[in-house]
Design an enzyme around this catalytic site. Structure first.
Site, PDB file in Angstrom:
ATOM      1  N   GLY A 194       0.817  -1.218   0.000  1.00 49.09           N
ATOM      2  CA  GLY A 194       0.000   0.000   0.000  1.00 49.09           C
ATOM      3  C   GLY A 194       0.846   1.262   0.000  1.00 49.09           C
ATOM      4  O   GLY A 194       1.976   1.279   0.493  1.00 49.09           O
ATOM      5  N   TYR A 204      43.407  17.925  17.749  1.00 44.14           N
ATOM      6  CA  TYR A 204      43.253  17.975  16.288  1.00 44.14           C
ATOM      7  C   TYR A 204      44.073  19.139  15.757  1.00 44.14           C
ATOM      8  O   TYR A 204      43.914  20.287  16.203  1.00 44.14           O
ATOM      9  CB  TYR A 204      41.762  18.166  15.982  1.00 44.14           C
ATOM     10  CG  TYR A 204      41.391  18.138  14.538  1.00 44.14           C
ATOM     11  CD1 TYR A 204      41.774  17.096  13.700  1.00 44.14           C
ATOM     12  CD2 TYR A 204      40.602  19.158  14.001  1.00 44.14           C
ATOM     13  CE1 TYR A 204      41.391  17.071  12.372  1.00 44.14           C
ATOM     14  CE2 TYR A 204      40.205  19.143  12.679  1.00 44.14           C
ATOM     15  CZ  TYR A 204      40.597  18.093  11.863  1.00 44.14           C
ATOM     16  OH  TYR A 204      40.213  18.073  10.556  1.00 44.14           O
ATOM     17  N   GLN A 235       4.061  -6.582  -5.981  1.00 46.65           N
ATOM     18  CA  GLN A 235       2.692  -6.349  -6.444  1.00 46.65           C
ATOM     19  C   GLN A 235       2.712  -4.973  -7.103  1.00 46.65           C
ATOM     20  O   GLN A 235       2.619  -3.944  -6.440  1.00 46.65           O
ATOM     21  CB  GLN A 235       1.693  -6.382  -5.274  1.00 46.65           C
ATOM     22  CG  GLN A 235       0.248  -6.298  -5.739  1.00 46.65           C
ATOM     23  CD  GLN A 235      -0.727  -5.982  -4.611  1.00 46.65           C
ATOM     24  OE1 GLN A 235      -0.365  -5.393  -3.608  1.00 46.65           O
ATOM     25  NE2 GLN A 235      -1.976  -6.364  -4.794  1.00 46.65           N
ATOM     26  N   GLY A 256      -5.887  -5.215  -4.552  1.00 47.85           N
ATOM     27  CA  GLY A 256      -6.611  -5.771  -3.404  1.00 47.85           C
ATOM     28  C   GLY A 256      -5.767  -6.743  -2.603  1.00 47.85           C
ATOM     29  O   GLY A 256      -4.725  -7.222  -3.067  1.00 47.85           O
ATOM     30  N   GLY A 281     -13.965  -4.440   7.657  1.00 50.71           N
ATOM     31  CA  GLY A 281     -14.755  -5.591   7.246  1.00 50.71           C
ATOM     32  C   GLY A 281     -15.415  -6.194   8.474  1.00 50.71           C
ATOM     33  O   GLY A 281     -14.812  -6.265   9.549  1.00 50.71           O
ATOM     34  N   TYR A 287      -0.129  -7.600   8.230  1.00 52.29           N
ATOM     35  CA  TYR A 287      -0.069  -6.321   7.522  1.00 52.29           C
ATOM     36  C   TYR A 287       1.202  -5.575   7.946  1.00 52.29           C
ATOM     37  O   TYR A 287       1.480  -5.468   9.140  1.00 52.29           O
ATOM     38  CB  TYR A 287      -1.268  -5.446   7.886  1.00 52.29           C
ATOM     39  CG  TYR A 287      -2.594  -5.836   7.265  1.00 52.29           C
ATOM     40  CD1 TYR A 287      -2.709  -6.920   6.394  1.00 52.29           C
ATOM     41  CD2 TYR A 287      -3.731  -5.088   7.542  1.00 52.29           C
ATOM     42  CE1 TYR A 287      -3.937  -7.249   5.836  1.00 52.29           C
ATOM     43  CE2 TYR A 287      -4.965  -5.416   6.991  1.00 52.29           C
ATOM     44  CZ  TYR A 287      -5.059  -6.501   6.145  1.00 52.29           C
ATOM     45  OH  TYR A 287      -6.266  -6.816   5.602  1.00 52.29           O
ATOM     46  N   ARG A 312      -2.343   9.009   2.782  1.00 49.66           N
ATOM     47  CA  ARG A 312      -2.683   9.948   3.859  1.00 49.66           C
ATOM     48  C   ARG A 312      -1.512  10.251   4.793  1.00 49.66           C
ATOM     49  O   ARG A 312      -1.642  11.059   5.706  1.00 49.66           O
ATOM     50  CB  ARG A 312      -3.885   9.410   4.654  1.00 49.66           C
ATOM     51  CG  ARG A 312      -5.201   9.667   3.958  1.00 49.66           C
ATOM     52  CD  ARG A 312      -6.348   9.178   4.806  1.00 49.66           C
ATOM     53  NE  ARG A 312      -6.481   7.729   4.751  1.00 49.66           N
ATOM     54  CZ  ARG A 312      -7.075   7.005   5.685  1.00 49.66           C
ATOM     55  NH1 ARG A 312      -7.558   7.588   6.761  1.00 49.66           N
ATOM     56  NH2 ARG A 312      -7.183   5.691   5.565  1.00 49.66           N
TER      57      ARG A 312
HETATM   58  C1  UD1 Z   1      -8.710  -4.676   4.914  1.00 51.89           C
HETATM   59  C2  UD1 Z   1      -9.720  -5.816   4.973  1.00 51.89           C
HETATM   60  C3  UD1 Z   1     -10.768  -5.469   5.993  1.00 51.89           C
HETATM   61  C4  UD1 Z   1     -10.167  -5.202   7.342  1.00 51.89           C
HETATM   62  C5  UD1 Z   1      -9.105  -4.129   7.235  1.00 51.89           C
HETATM   63  C6  UD1 Z   1      -8.346  -3.982   8.506  1.00 51.89           C
HETATM   64  C7  UD1 Z   1      -9.802  -6.772   2.736  1.00 51.89           C
HETATM   65  C8  UD1 Z   1     -10.577  -6.827   1.479  1.00 51.89           C
HETATM   66  N1  UD1 Z   1     -10.294  -5.953   3.680  1.00 51.89           N
HETATM   67  O1  UD1 Z   1      -9.390  -3.547   4.430  1.00 51.89           O
HETATM   68  O2  UD1 Z   1     -11.711  -6.539   6.102  1.00 51.89           O
HETATM   69  O3  UD1 Z   1     -11.157  -4.811   8.270  1.00 51.89           O
HETATM   70  O4  UD1 Z   1      -8.160  -4.458   6.204  1.00 51.89           O
HETATM   71  O5  UD1 Z   1      -7.529  -2.872   8.436  1.00 51.89           O
HETATM   72  O6  UD1 Z   1      -8.832  -7.468   2.889  1.00 51.89           O
HETATM   73  N2  UD1 Z   1      -2.383  -4.140   0.573  1.00 51.89           N
HETATM   74  C9  UD1 Z   1      -1.509  -4.562  -0.384  1.00 51.89           C
HETATM   75  N3  UD1 Z   1      -1.939  -4.630  -1.676  1.00 51.89           N
HETATM   76  C10 UD1 Z   1      -3.188  -4.307  -2.032  1.00 51.89           C
HETATM   77  C11 UD1 Z   1      -4.076  -3.870  -1.044  1.00 51.89           C
HETATM   78  C12 UD1 Z   1      -3.657  -3.796   0.271  1.00 51.89           C
HETATM   79  O7  UD1 Z   1      -0.356  -4.864  -0.101  1.00 51.89           O
HETATM   80  O8  UD1 Z   1      -3.500  -4.412  -3.225  1.00 51.89           O
HETATM   81  C13 UD1 Z   1      -1.929  -4.075   1.971  1.00 51.89           C
HETATM   82  C14 UD1 Z   1      -1.893  -2.650   2.500  1.00 51.89           C
HETATM   83  O9  UD1 Z   1      -0.616  -2.074   2.333  1.00 51.89           O
HETATM   84  C15 UD1 Z   1      -2.229  -2.849   3.969  1.00 51.89           C
HETATM   85  C16 UD1 Z   1      -3.113  -4.080   3.978  1.00 51.89           C
HETATM   86  O10 UD1 Z   1      -2.859  -4.754   2.761  1.00 51.89           O
HETATM   87  O11 UD1 Z   1      -1.086  -3.166   4.722  1.00 51.89           O
HETATM   88  C17 UD1 Z   1      -4.580  -3.723   4.067  1.00 51.89           C
HETATM   89  O12 UD1 Z   1      -4.913  -2.876   3.037  1.00 51.89           O
HETATM   90  P1  UD1 Z   1      -6.014  -1.746   3.206  1.00 51.89           P
HETATM   91  O13 UD1 Z   1      -6.192  -1.044   1.932  1.00 51.89           O
HETATM   92  O14 UD1 Z   1      -5.697  -0.943   4.394  1.00 51.89           O
HETATM   93  O15 UD1 Z   1      -7.292  -2.668   3.467  1.00 51.89           O
HETATM   94  P2  UD1 Z   1      -8.689  -2.187   3.882  1.00 51.89           P
HETATM   95  O16 UD1 Z   1      -9.433  -1.791   2.677  1.00 51.89           O
HETATM   96  O17 UD1 Z   1      -8.577  -1.216   4.985  1.00 51.89           O
END
Ligand code: UD1
Ligand code: CA
Length: 452
Positions: free
Chosen positions: A9, A382, A71, A76, A134, A98, A13
């Site tokens: 990610g 020095y 990635q 997602g 979620g 994460y 922000r």
């Molecule tokens: C995700 C969960 C959600 C949970 C929340 C907790 C999914 C679909 N949703 O949502 O159920 O309540 O986390 O914080 O899994 N990331 C990647 N590649 C991507 C997308 C995300 O590496 O393509 C990583 C991000 O860097 C982050 C983590 O995955 O560390 C979660 O991503 P984020 O976008 O924060 O997920 P949420 O939509 O908040």
């Protein structure tokens, strides 16, 4: 088990050029916290999924036991884990963490792994305000059915307080198949890792949940506000551990530990101190307010007054330091050494019971025992190109405002008169002084103001 850490990610922000997972909590990047915790679980494979700021993330976190999966596009969390598939080992369980959730404890993860032994397990938590997360959807008997994302949830589902922290353990053998079945026909057009829960349920696999000991364990970082909140939470946790272990903290809300602080009994620490790297405080050490220490060892009974700054130094027992003392790398102080205000010591060894109480610079020096270094003494180490050593043997008395032009040695028991500029060795047991003779001019008068 395999551990996959999602760290692709961007962290918009954060408003920063630094990738989100490299921002520090307690002096250590978010991702490094996660990696360090992961390591304590001894995974067979440790894989980091990276994307944004890939090169920096990789070069900063690189270690021989980490495999990398890129990635390129963030499609997602399910898509992210799919990128790690080729790196997965045959281990039965795969744990997903994460990179921006730094404080989950190994104990909590072990409980999660246990809950997921014969199926899938989700780390969940009940929140007073679950918005954004979620939700865990359970049936009438309380069995988990699926996870629904906030943006896809019905009003009834939005009222569910139990949320998915994102941390999950799943059977490696089923993962490729499940990830291949994910669709992105949802509100965000993403491949949700969370959709594998419904797939596991449809196959009759047990889906269980585990909970962290504290909410802070599952807090993620999306902004500097959350980063600062997590920092305070983490510092408070460390402070509480110190209190429980018997350290006296003047205020547990006003201490910062960015590394490892070890301590003996009856140690006390006043407000505003920062400890970095490895700091060891032996029994009964007292640290005054607003001291900064990095990689320092302090011997038992030493008292440190306010506003001291120490780095890469070893301090003996029963010392008296500060206020305003500065110890730079390579300083070694013996027992009962006194270093007072505005005294800077660098790469020097100072023997037992020696004192430099006011305004001095001691660099590249070897000072014996019971030496008194007068106010304003400077080792001129020095010459503008090279550094030289000053040796001061035991029981020397150095008068105030002395310059020791290195390389130079002051013999045992010698006395240097105040104001001496020492350019050659001073013999032991004698008074050496270099100073213009004092004269008094009789008949001299102060200038008078001229009247106009
Ligand atoms: C995700 C969960 C959600 C949970 C929340 C907790 C999914 C679909 N949703 O949502 O159920 O309540 O986390 O914080 O899994 N990331 C990647 N590649 C991507 C997308 C995300 O590496 O393509 C990583 C991000 O860097 C982050 C983590 O995955 O560390 C979660 O991503 P984020 O976008 O924060 O997920 P949420 O939509 O908040
Ligand atoms: Ca998130």
């Amino acid at each position: 088990m395999n551990i996959v850490i999602l760290a692709a990610g961007q962290g918009k922000r954060m408003h920063s050029n630094l990738p989100k997972v490299l921002h520090p909590v307690a002096g250590k990047s978010l991702a490094q916290h996660v990696i360090d915790t992961a390591r304590t679980l001894a995974p067979e494979k440790l894989i980091v999924v990276y994307g944004h700021g890939g090169d920096v993330v990789k070069s900063t976190l690189a270690a021989p036991d980490i495999a990398w999966a890129e990635q390129a596009q963030q499609l997602g969390t399910g898509h992210a884990v799919a990128q790690a598939l080729p790196e997965l080992g045959p281990a039965a369980q795969t744990l997903v963490l994460y990179g921006d959730v730094p404080l989950t404890t190994a104990a909590t993860l072990k409980r999660l792994l246990q809950a997921g032994k014969d199926g899938l397990a989700i780390l969940t938590v009940d929140l007073a305000d679950p918005s954004g997360y979620g939700r865990i959807v359970r049936d009438a008997t309380g069995q988990v059915q699926r996870i629904v994302e906030q943006k896809d949830a019905s009003e009834a589902e939005k009222s569910i307080g139990e949320i998915n922290t994102g941390i999950m353990v799943m059977p490696t053998a089923r993962l490729a198949d499940w990830l291949g079945k994910l669709k992105n026909d949802n509100a965000q057009g993403e491949y949700y890792l969370t959709d594998i829960v419904a797939l596991a349920v449809s196959e009759g696999l047990p889906v269980r949940t585990a909970q962290p000991a504290g909410e802070w364990e599952v807090l993620g970082v999306n902004s500097k506000v959350q980063l600062a909140e997590l920092e305070r939470q983490h510092q408070r946790n460390i402070a509480d551990q110190l209190l429980v272990a018997g350290v006296r903290l003047a205020d547990p809300a006003r201490i910062d530990i960015r590394g490892e602080l070890t301590h003996g009994r009856d140690v006390s620490i006043d407000v505003g101190c920062v400890f970095e790297g490895k700091v060891e405080l032996a029994d009964a050490v007292e640290v005054g307010p607003y001291c900064v220490m990095k990689n320092v060892k302090v011997g038992a009974g030493t008292r440190i007054a306010a506003f001291c700054h120490f780095e890469d130094a070893v301090i003996g027992p029963d010392g008296v330091l500060g206020p305003y003392a500065r110890l730079r790398p390579g300083t070694e102080l013996g027992p009962e050494v006194h270093i007072g205000n505005f005294v800077e010591v660098k790469k020097s060894i100072i023997g037992a019971q020696s004192k430099a109480n006011h305004l001095a610079y001691i660099g590249d020096a070897e000072i014996g025992q019971r030496v008194n270094v007068g106010a304003g003494t400077i080792t001129c180490n020095y010459d503008g190109a090279n550094k030289f050593k000053t040796v001061i043997e035991d029981d020397v008395f150095i008068g105030s405002d002395t310059q020791l032009v290195a390389p130079v040695t002051v013999g045992r028991g010698a006395t240097l008169g105040a104001g001496t500029t020492l350019t050659r060795d001073a013999p032991p047991e004698a008074l050496t002084v270099s100073r213009p003779k004092q004269v008094t001019l009789t008949g001299w008068q102060r200038p008078q103001k001229v009247k106009k």
